[in-house]
Write a protein that holds these residues in place. Structure first.
Motif, PDB file in Angstrom:
ATOM      1  N   GLY A 268     -35.010 -19.878 -24.731  1.00 61.73           N
ATOM      2  CA  GLY A 268     -35.196 -21.148 -24.041  1.00 61.73           C
ATOM      3  C   GLY A 268     -35.848 -22.241 -24.859  1.00 61.73           C
ATOM      4  N   PHE A 269     -35.922 -22.086 -26.186  1.00 67.72           N
ATOM      5  CA  PHE A 269     -36.539 -23.097 -27.044  1.00 67.72           C
ATOM      6  C   PHE A 269     -35.456 -23.877 -27.793  1.00 67.72           C
ATOM      7  N   GLU A 270     -35.423 -25.189 -27.596  1.00 69.48           N
ATOM      8  CA  GLU A 270     -34.467 -26.044 -28.296  1.00 69.48           C
ATOM      9  C   GLU A 270     -35.107 -26.738 -29.496  1.00 69.48           C
ATOM     10  N   GLN A 271     -36.416 -27.008 -29.409  1.00 69.68           N
ATOM     11  CA  GLN A 271     -37.126 -27.687 -30.490  1.00 69.68           C
ATOM     12  C   GLN A 271     -37.986 -26.668 -31.232  1.00 69.68           C
ATOM     13  N   THR A 272     -37.563 -26.330 -32.437  1.00 71.59           N
ATOM     14  CA  THR A 272     -38.270 -25.303 -33.196  1.00 71.59           C
ATOM     15  C   THR A 272     -38.349 -25.689 -34.671  1.00 71.59           C
ATOM     16  N   ILE A 273     -39.252 -25.029 -35.363  1.00 69.90           N
ATOM     17  CA  ILE A 273     -39.356 -25.130 -36.821  1.00 69.90           C
ATOM     18  C   ILE A 273     -39.112 -23.731 -37.371  1.00 69.90           C
ATOM     19  N   SER A 274     -38.094 -23.595 -38.204  1.00 70.69           N
ATOM     20  CA  SER A 274     -37.828 -22.283 -38.794  1.00 70.69           C
ATOM     21  C   SER A 274     -38.753 -22.080 -39.984  1.00 70.69           C
ATOM     22  N   PHE A 275     -39.288 -20.868 -40.092  1.00 70.44           N
ATOM     23  CA  PHE A 275     -40.335 -20.563 -41.075  1.00 70.44           C
ATOM     24  C   PHE A 275     -39.991 -19.222 -41.717  1.00 70.44           C
ATOM     25  N   ASP A 276     -39.389 -19.295 -42.897  1.00 72.72           N
ATOM     26  CA  ASP A 276     -38.811 -18.119 -43.551  1.00 72.72           C
ATOM     27  C   ASP A 276     -39.560 -17.835 -44.849  1.00 72.72           C
ATOM     28  N   ILE A 277     -40.350 -16.769 -44.854  1.00 73.58           N
ATOM     29  CA  ILE A 277     -41.049 -16.370 -46.080  1.00 73.58           C
ATOM     30  C   ILE A 277     -40.354 -15.145 -46.657  1.00 73.58           C
ATOM     31  N   GLY A 278     -39.827 -15.297 -47.851  1.00 72.90           N
ATOM     32  CA  GLY A 278     -39.212 -14.181 -48.551  1.00 72.90           C
ATOM     33  C   GLY A 278     -40.115 -13.690 -49.664  1.00 72.90           C
ATOM     34  N   GLY A 279     -39.507 -13.070 -50.658  1.00 76.55           N
ATOM     35  CA  GLY A 279     -40.286 -12.530 -51.757  1.00 76.55           C
ATOM     36  C   GLY A 279     -40.736 -13.580 -52.749  1.00 76.55           C
ATOM     37  N   THR A 280     -39.940 -14.656 -52.908  1.00 79.21           N
ATOM     38  CA  THR A 280     -40.242 -15.642 -53.945  1.00 79.21           C
ATOM     39  C   THR A 280     -40.512 -17.040 -53.412  1.00 79.21           C
ATOM     40  N   SER A 281     -40.094 -17.342 -52.185  1.00 79.14           N
ATOM     41  CA  SER A 281     -40.231 -18.713 -51.694  1.00 79.14           C
ATOM     42  C   SER A 281     -40.364 -18.737 -50.180  1.00 79.14           C
ATOM     43  N   THR A 282     -40.759 -19.915 -49.682  1.00 78.32           N
ATOM     44  CA  THR A 282     -40.812 -20.179 -48.247  1.00 78.32           C
ATOM     45  C   THR A 282     -39.883 -21.341 -47.943  1.00 78.32           C
ATOM     46  N   ASP A 283     -38.997 -21.157 -46.965  1.00 79.94           N
ATOM     47  CA  ASP A 283     -38.056 -22.194 -46.554  1.00 79.94           C
ATOM     48  C   ASP A 283     -38.388 -22.620 -45.132  1.00 79.94           C
ATOM     49  N   VAL A 284     -38.518 -23.928 -44.913  1.00 79.62           N
ATOM     50  CA  VAL A 284     -38.791 -24.439 -43.570  1.00 79.62           C
ATOM     51  C   VAL A 284     -37.761 -25.505 -43.227  1.00 79.62           C
ATOM     52  N   ALA A 285     -37.415 -25.592 -41.939  1.00 77.00           N
ATOM     53  CA  ALA A 285     -36.438 -26.581 -41.483  1.00 77.00           C
ATOM     54  C   ALA A 285     -36.742 -26.948 -40.042  1.00 77.00           C
ATOM     55  N   LEU A 286     -36.359 -28.164 -39.671  1.00 74.94           N
ATOM     56  CA  LEU A 286     -36.568 -28.666 -38.315  1.00 74.94           C
ATOM     57  C   LEU A 286     -35.293 -28.470 -37.503  1.00 74.94           C
ATOM     58  N   ILE A 287     -35.440 -27.892 -36.313  1.00 71.98           N
ATOM     59  CA  ILE A 287     -34.304 -27.690 -35.410  1.00 71.98           C
ATOM     60  C   ILE A 287     -34.603 -28.454 -34.128  1.00 71.98           C
ATOM     61  N   ASN A 288     -33.895 -29.557 -33.928  1.00 70.53           N
ATOM     62  CA  ASN A 288     -34.104 -30.393 -32.750  1.00 70.53           C
ATOM     63  C   ASN A 288     -32.840 -30.329 -31.901  1.00 70.53           C
ATOM     64  N   GLY A 289     -32.662 -29.198 -31.207  1.00 69.85           N
ATOM     65  CA  GLY A 289     -31.402 -28.937 -30.525  1.00 69.85           C
ATOM     66  C   GLY A 289     -30.417 -28.297 -31.477  1.00 69.85           C
ATOM     67  N   MET A 290     -30.253 -28.900 -32.647  1.00 72.25           N
ATOM     68  CA  MET A 290     -29.466 -28.313 -33.727  1.00 72.25           C
ATOM     69  C   MET A 290     -30.193 -28.589 -35.039  1.00 72.25           C
ATOM     70  N   ALA A 291     -29.826 -27.859 -36.072  1.00 69.32           N
ATOM     71  CA  ALA A 291     -30.501 -28.003 -37.360  1.00 69.32           C
ATOM     72  C   ALA A 291     -30.301 -29.413 -37.910  1.00 69.32           C
ATOM     73  N   THR A 292     -31.368 -29.983 -38.460  1.00 76.85           N
ATOM     74  CA  THR A 292     -31.297 -31.306 -39.066  1.00 76.85           C
ATOM     75  C   THR A 292     -30.560 -31.219 -40.395  1.00 76.85           C
ATOM     76  N   GLU A 293     -29.622 -32.151 -40.616  1.00 75.96           N
ATOM     77  CA  GLU A 293     -28.836 -32.162 -41.855  1.00 75.96           C
ATOM     78  C   GLU A 293     -29.243 -33.319 -42.748  1.00 75.96           C
ATOM     79  N   THR A 294     -28.925 -33.193 -44.028  1.00 75.03           N
ATOM     80  CA  THR A 294     -29.122 -34.278 -44.980  1.00 75.03           C
ATOM     81  C   THR A 294     -27.952 -34.303 -45.952  1.00 75.03           C
ATOM     82  N   THR A 295     -27.694 -35.476 -46.525  1.00 70.25           N
ATOM     83  CA  THR A 295     -26.717 -35.580 -47.616  1.00 70.25           C
ATOM     84  C   THR A 295     -27.411 -36.070 -48.881  1.00 70.25           C
ATOM     85  N   ASP A 296     -28.727 -35.978 -48.889  1.00 69.72           N
ATOM     86  CA  ASP A 296     -29.510 -36.411 -50.051  1.00 69.72           C
ATOM     87  C   ASP A 296     -30.250 -35.231 -50.661  1.00 69.72           C
TER      88      ASP A 296
END
Length: 670
Positions: A268-296
């Motif tokens: 039931g959560f549409e507004q989330t921040i994904s927080f992915d910690i692996g072995g070498t790096s941490t990746d974060v992204a904003l999900i506001n209903g759907m994942a935010t995209e960029t072309t830059d």
């Protein structure tokens, strides 16, 4: 036998595999093989006994990313319009660190001697000002052949308005035996530097991706289709990935964001921040209903204008090494112990203190429960590694371990602020979805620092990126530059969108997508006249409505807008989506007595209000024992095959009906 779907994510330390059959998941992890990632995949499938039974394999790959970051692509040449061979050197003349006295530009992927020119010229409307000179083309091809080039990028001025000259150059280059990448097919969009850079990236990694996929396909059963994740969060066939390899540059992290959105929406959560910690790096992204995209986006300092999920990455993971800078300050990352030798606790010869070692010393990782007990951690080796940091700091090993955790958490906090606060979004309005092998270890402390109200830990957090590959739609992106005032744009926008939609439906049909599963999304890139950047705005039927939405979006993003200013339509975009059938998230029935019994007790260390070391007697729970309605009070540790979740003091966790673990800080007085 019913279909067996396999999702794979190759990380820097582990390769994660998820099997899906009849709605049931099975997860598996093997150590990655960086020299040839396919070997770890094949080893994992053999260990599971399913190598010849796979119906579809969807793969999130780091092959393209690593080739660019390590400068290990193929020898690449560039053919461009006479007078523009130095576009890669000139770039935008921007400096990432404005006041640095040692600023260094990344070297071009194509050295100057491999950048050749052809005589031709179009104007900005695509009209021929100077016909393509065949003699100069022949000379350019011969020069690159003599230099031993394997791939050729072709980027001619204004080819996005008229691709005829590029198509002729491409024809000759293919006849000469080169792998060819043309800007008019990869990115028919204005801004020649970014267009050229993207085209070069595609050529630089294309042959590597083609050979890698060929090796993998040779080992799989002949009937097994292989699909590859793209940076935009969708998948494409391996054939498409061979020709447009640049679309896979962030495929692994993108799969994690798709998986995070999938499990969060089930709760039931549409507004989330994904927080992915692996072995070498941490990746974060904003999900506001759907994942935010960029072309830059940029990979290793090289711009890419292809659509990608807006992911911010920092070099902070479980294998990140603690060290001291020239001023004596404690730092963590970006250098990592990787899969070999790995953290000292892995017992493979590593001696430098890592984040994983710090968590072992603090008692937050249970050595005998790591990877479900299949891989024991070496406590004494971890203590010895952290002791070297403690000696330098003149503290106890436990205090040094807490210091390592504080520093790495600060790096991660900065990353989350970049994709939320700096984008005009308040992290307090979002839930934090923690995954990756180490995400649930750090999530609660990060949420407390940023005042994020809830943390969601999925049922399979350690392999969520692999799960994301299985729930990803087939996705195709198309763009056309139009450059017209908004009040004159309606007719041209509708015409271009019809053409792009026809192409999108045709391409998805070639991917085997049924007509009723195709969805079309339309967008316009808009800006105020005179600006040098655009905002992407959804387009329904009316340009005027899109302009109104642009004013609103501009105010949210930049803090101001001006409805009286003239607006320009820069690009027309279309996204063709082939919707896949998503696996059902099984819902638990409520149990009469949801109380859960700890499997053991252990000492674990947390920082007090003043930063002091406090040791707690902490219960350890098995994730499989947690049912709907189960409530846990921190401090607590939850172990499972693919990760460990830490619930700090003053936190409480409960399990929802789709088996996600929701965690909240207990604020005094509430």
């Amino acid at each position: 036998m019913t279909n067996l779907l396999v999702g794979v994510d190759t990380g820097g330390t582990f390769t994660d595999i998820v099997l899906l059959q009849d709605g049931n998941f099975k997860v598996h992890k093997v150590l990655s093989t960086p020299s040839d990632p396919s070997q770890a995949i094949l080893q994992g499938l053999r260990e599971l006994g399913v190598l010849q039974d796979v119906s579809v394999l969807v793969h999130g790959s780091t092959v393209a990313t690593n080739a660019v970051l390590e400068h290990k692509g193929v020898a690449t040449g560039l053919i461009t319009t006479a007078g523009f061979r130095d576009i890669l050197e000139i770039g935008r003349q921007t400096r990432p660190k404005l006041y640095s006295l040692q600023a260094q530009k990344v070297p071009p992927l194509v050295p100057r001697e491999l950048r050749v020119e052809v005589v031709e010229r179009l104007n900005e409307r695509g009209e021929v000002m100077l016909e393509l000179d065949e003699a100069s083309l022949t000379t350019a091809i011969e020069t690159l052949k003599d230099a031993g080039v394997e791939a050729v990028a072709i980027s001619l001025l204004f080819s996005f308005t008229n691709p005829a000259h590029e198509q002729r150059v491409s024809q000759q280059a293919r006849a000469a035996g080169f792998y060819v990448s043309t800007s008019s097919s990869i990115l028919p969009e204005f801004r020649e530097y970014e267009r050229t850079s993207t085209t070069v990236l595609n050529a630089y990694i294309g042959p590597l991706i083609a050979r890698y996929l060929e090796r993998l396909e040779q080992e799989l059963a002949q009937r097994t289709p292989l699909r590859i994740m793209q940076s935009n969060g969708g998948s494409i066939s391996s054939a498409m990935a061979r020709s447009e390899a640049a679309r896979t540059l962030l495929s692994g992290p993108a799969a994690g964001v798709v998986g995070a959105a999938f499990v969060a929406q089930a709760s039931g959560f549409e507004q989330t921040i994904s927080f992915d910690i692996g072995g070498t790096s941490t990746d974060v992204a904003l999900i506001n209903g759907m994942a935010t995209e960029t072309t830059d986006g940029a990979i290793g300092g090289y711009p890419s204008k292809l659509p990608m999920i807006d992911i911010h990455t920092v070099g902070a993971g479980g294998g990140s090494i603690a060290w001291f800078d020239i001023g004596g300050a404690l730092r963590v990352g970006p250098r990592s112990a990787g899969a070999s030798p790995g953290p000292a606790a892995y017992g493979n010869g590593g001696t430098e203190a890592t984040v994983t070692d710090a968590n072992v010393v603090l008692g937050r990782l249970v050595p005998e429960a790591f990877l479900g007990g299949t891989m024991a951690l070496d406590l004494s080796a971890a203590q010895q590694a952290v002791a070297t940091i403690a000696t330098r700091l003149n503290t106890t090993p436990e205090e040094a371990a807490l210091g390592i955790i504080r520093v790495v958490n600060a790096n991660m906090e900065t990353a989350i602020r970049v994709i939320s606060v700096e984008r005009g979004c308040d992290p307090r309005d979002f839930a934090l979805v923690a995954f990756g092998g180490a995400g649930p270890l750090h999530a609660c402390e990060l949420a407390a620092a940023l005042r994020i109200p809830r943390v969601l830990v999925p049922m399979v957090p350690g392999v969520l990126s692999a799960l994301g590959t299985l729930v990803a739609d087939t996705l195709k992106d198309y763009v056309r530059t139009v450059m017209v005032p908004s009040e004159e744009a309606q007719e041209e926008v509708v015409s271009v969108l019809k053409e792009l939609e026809r192409q999108g439906r045709q391409d998805l049909a070639h991917e085997g997508i049924a007509l009723h599963n195709i969805r079309i999304e339309r967008y316009l890139d808009l800006r105020y006249v005179g600006q040098s950047y655009e905002l992407r705005i959804p387009f329904e039927q009316d340009v005027e409505q899109a302009v109104d939405d642009f004013h609103t979006a501009h105010g949210q993003r930049f803090g101001y807008n001006d409805p009286n200013e003239q607006v320009q339509v820069v690009n027309v975009r279309l996204k063709a989506r082939g919707v896949t059938s998503k696996p059902e998230q099984r819902r638990q029935a409520a149990v009469h007595d949801a109380r859960v019994k700890a499997v053991s007790q252990r000492q674990a260390i947390f920082a007090g209000a003043g930063g002091e070391v406090i040791s707690y007697d902490v219960p350890v729970y098995q994730r499989d024992d947690l049912h709907l309605g189960a409530v846990l009070k921190g401090p607590a540790i939850i172990v499972q095959y693919d990760t460990t979740t830490v619930l700090p003091p003053e936190w409480r966790g409960y399990v929802d009906e789709v088996s996600n673990l929701l965690e909240q800080e207990q604020i005094e007085g509430k």
